[in-house]
Design a protein around this motif. Structure first.
Motif, PDB file in Angstrom:
ATOM      1  N   SER A 112     -25.733 -11.515  12.903  1.00  0.00           N
ATOM      2  CA  SER A 112     -26.904 -11.161  13.784  1.00  0.00           C
ATOM      3  C   SER A 112     -28.091 -10.862  13.084  1.00  0.00           C
ATOM      4  N   TYR A 113     -28.005  -9.946  12.089  1.00  0.00           N
ATOM      5  CA  TYR A 113     -29.205  -9.284  11.479  1.00  0.00           C
ATOM      6  C   TYR A 113     -29.914 -10.760  10.522  1.00  0.00           C
ATOM      7  N   LEU A 155     -32.984 -12.700  11.960  1.00  0.00           N
ATOM      8  CA  LEU A 155     -34.253 -12.250  12.069  1.00  0.00           C
ATOM      9  C   LEU A 155     -34.954 -12.535  10.921  1.00  0.00           C
ATOM     10  N   ILE A 175     -34.705 -11.614   6.604  1.00  0.00           N
ATOM     11  CA  ILE A 175     -33.653 -10.811   6.227  1.00  0.00           C
ATOM     12  C   ILE A 175     -32.385 -11.811   5.601  1.00  0.00           C
ATOM     13  N   ALA A 184     -28.917  -7.795   5.182  1.00  0.00           N
ATOM     14  CA  ALA A 184     -28.120  -7.795   6.478  1.00  0.00           C
ATOM     15  C   ALA A 184     -26.817  -6.731   5.940  1.00  0.00           C
ATOM     16  N   LEU A 221     -28.010  -3.236   6.440  1.00  0.00           N
ATOM     17  CA  LEU A 221     -28.407  -2.933   7.898  1.00  0.00           C
ATOM     18  C   LEU A 221     -26.863  -2.816   8.549  1.00  0.00           C
ATOM     19  N   ALA A 222     -26.124  -3.596   8.084  1.00  0.00           N
ATOM     20  CA  ALA A 222     -25.012  -3.597   9.102  1.00  0.00           C
ATOM     21  C   ALA A 222     -24.070  -2.261   8.641  1.00  0.00           C
ATOM     22  N   THR A 250     -25.743   0.690  10.208  1.00  0.00           N
ATOM     23  CA  THR A 250     -25.333   0.735  11.601  1.00  0.00           C
ATOM     24  C   THR A 250     -24.082   1.225  11.935  1.00  0.00           C
TER      25      THR A 250
END
Length: 226
Positions: free
Chosen positions: A40-41, A44, A47, A52, A55-56, A59
């Motif tokens: 999903s990231y 963007l 990315i 990613a 960021l995952a 999160t």
């Protein structure tokens, strides 16, 4: 002993893989929830896989309430926002607040590529006319023609409104210049003044590092020193 050792090692392997990742043929496979989040990231712009993954995992370490608020913000932005039926700017209500503002100079329309450009120009607090968002530029290479961006609605506006000037503020790229030229040739026969937003050297920049288009626009946009 060997059997017992294998069982212990196997349990450890499955426990470790469930927390982090499994290595198979040199490829690291994250647990499915992390993989889906990374995918999903990566949708963007800008990315890649490493960003990613970072960021995952960030999160995952967030508080559950923060993650819930983040998810709600994404859903709200997608469901509650749309494009103004007049100018194409992003808005919660239609028409947008700019098109509804009666104090705006309705004889001028400034044409931009993207809604972010409207926000940037509004920060100046010096322009008081209307806008029109194209949502892209002409690009024959990518197969983007006049019907693929918000040009038809602009022509309809010019036919129904008392517009005296159209300011074209597309970016100083090959596609942006082509779009500006196309719009100019399309609008001028109607007797409407067409101007181009000035481009040139930014404050603090060096000539030796500027590209040819920037230098050309800087020379064309020169003015007398008073």
């Amino acid at each position: 002993m060997l059997k017992m050792g294998f069982q212990v090692g196997s349990c450890f392997f499955h426990f470790f893989s469930s927390l982090v990742f499994i290595e198979r043929n040199g490829v690291y496979l994250y647990p499915e929830p992390i993989t889906k989040l990374m995918d999903s990231y990566m949708k963007l712009p800008g990315i890649g896989a490493k960003t990613a993954a970072r960021l995952a995992f960030f999160t995952i370490n967030m508080k559950e309430d923060d993650v819930t608020d983040f998810a709600k913000a994404l859903i709200s932005a997608k469901r509650d926002l749309n494009y103004c039926s007049i100018c194409g700017h992003i808005t919660q209500e239609d028409p947008c607040f700019i098109c509804q503002d009666k104090s705006r100079d309705r004889s001028i329309i400034l044409v931009v590529e993207d809604p972010k450009d409207v926000i940037s120009l509004e920060k100046m607090r010096e322009y008081h006319g209307l806008y029109h968002v194209l949502h892209g530029v002409l690009s024959p290479i990518e197969g983007t023609g006049p019907e693929d961006i918000n040009i038809p609605s602009l022509i309809r506006r010019l036919q129904s409104e008392e517009v005296k000037e159209v300011i074209i503020a597309t970016n100083a790229t090959a596609e942006g210049e082509a779009t500006a030229m196309y719009l100019s040739r399309l609008i001028r026969p109607a007797g409407i003044k067409v101007t181009r937003l000035a481009h040139g050297l930014s404050v603090g920049s060096d000539i030796e590092y500027a590209d040819e288009i920037t230098l050309l626009k800087a020379v064309e946009g020169r003015r007398e020193i008073e």
